[in-house]
Design a protein around this motif. Sequence first.
Motif, mmCIF file in Angstrom:
data_model
loop_
_atom_site.group_PDB
_atom_site.id
_atom_site.type_symbol
_atom_site.label_atom_id
_atom_site.label_comp_id
_atom_site.label_asym_id
_atom_site.label_seq_id
_atom_site.Cartn_x
_atom_site.Cartn_y
_atom_site.Cartn_z
ATOM 1 N N THR A 65 -0.671 4.977 -24.628
ATOM 2 C CA THR A 65 0.962 5.623 -24.362
ATOM 3 C C THR A 65 1.280 5.723 -23.116
ATOM 4 O O THR A 65 0.656 6.667 -22.512
ATOM 5 N N SER A 69 6.961 7.031 -22.576
ATOM 6 C CA SER A 69 7.375 6.840 -23.812
ATOM 7 C C SER A 69 7.658 8.093 -24.443
ATOM 8 O O SER A 69 7.085 9.146 -24.090
ATOM 9 N N THR A 74 3.369 3.804 -30.181
ATOM 10 C CA THR A 74 4.534 2.819 -29.284
ATOM 11 C C THR A 74 4.736 1.661 -30.328
ATOM 12 O O THR A 74 4.278 1.682 -31.409
#
Length: 238
Positions: A65, A69, A74
């Motif tokens: 990740t 983010s 994701t």
Amino acid sequence: MCGRFSLDKSTDELISEYVATGGDFRNWRPGWNIAPTQTIPVLLETAKGEAETLRRLEPARWSLTPTWSKTLTTKFPTFNARSEGITQKATWKGPVKTHRAIIPASGYYEWQTDPATKKKTPFYIHPADGELMNLAGLYSWWKDTTKAEDEPGLWTLTATILTSDAVEPLSGIHDRNPVPLPREWVDDWLNPEIEGDQKFVDDAVHAAVLIAEALDIRQVRPLRGNGPELVEPVDSGA
């Protein structure tokens, strides 16, 4: 690609093997059917400020990740990262520079698809001598901004495994394979003082070819459960 792998070593054995400091592995056990998003041991090197670089074996979530983010999960799968053009991809270009990792593995699985029947046959691919594979990977620390600074689970270590075009004879099973680094490449791959670029990644992939070409390939039964019987060979006609 590499969507399942096995690791039959204990974390104590891995720490001894790599001469590393160990993290918190109270909830981890060796496995023969390790899947994306599960916890895996990851080898990395870090240094804070003027501190000496430290080699550590840490538990990580298998699916990287990126730091930017907003969510841990994701939109697209991130358990593998294509080595070709990797420095041009927003998800990977940061980790390639200084956040490279080794993912220890006893072997991994690929499925050969019959073009006529679409039947998928699993194969287990591993070093014939029983040595560990040093799979080239990347890592990222993801911060959960919904948690307080002193709340458990604020930071999650995440990781991915690099892949490249499959070499012979692996290309007869799948068109991609993970990048198994020779032992002499491990120090440089982990070294955060070496800034990784595309040439560095390409050189690592090239160095991995001889390792990949020498791997043992065996047909196995469909993966059900998580025991050592999963890597036992079966006759091709079974």
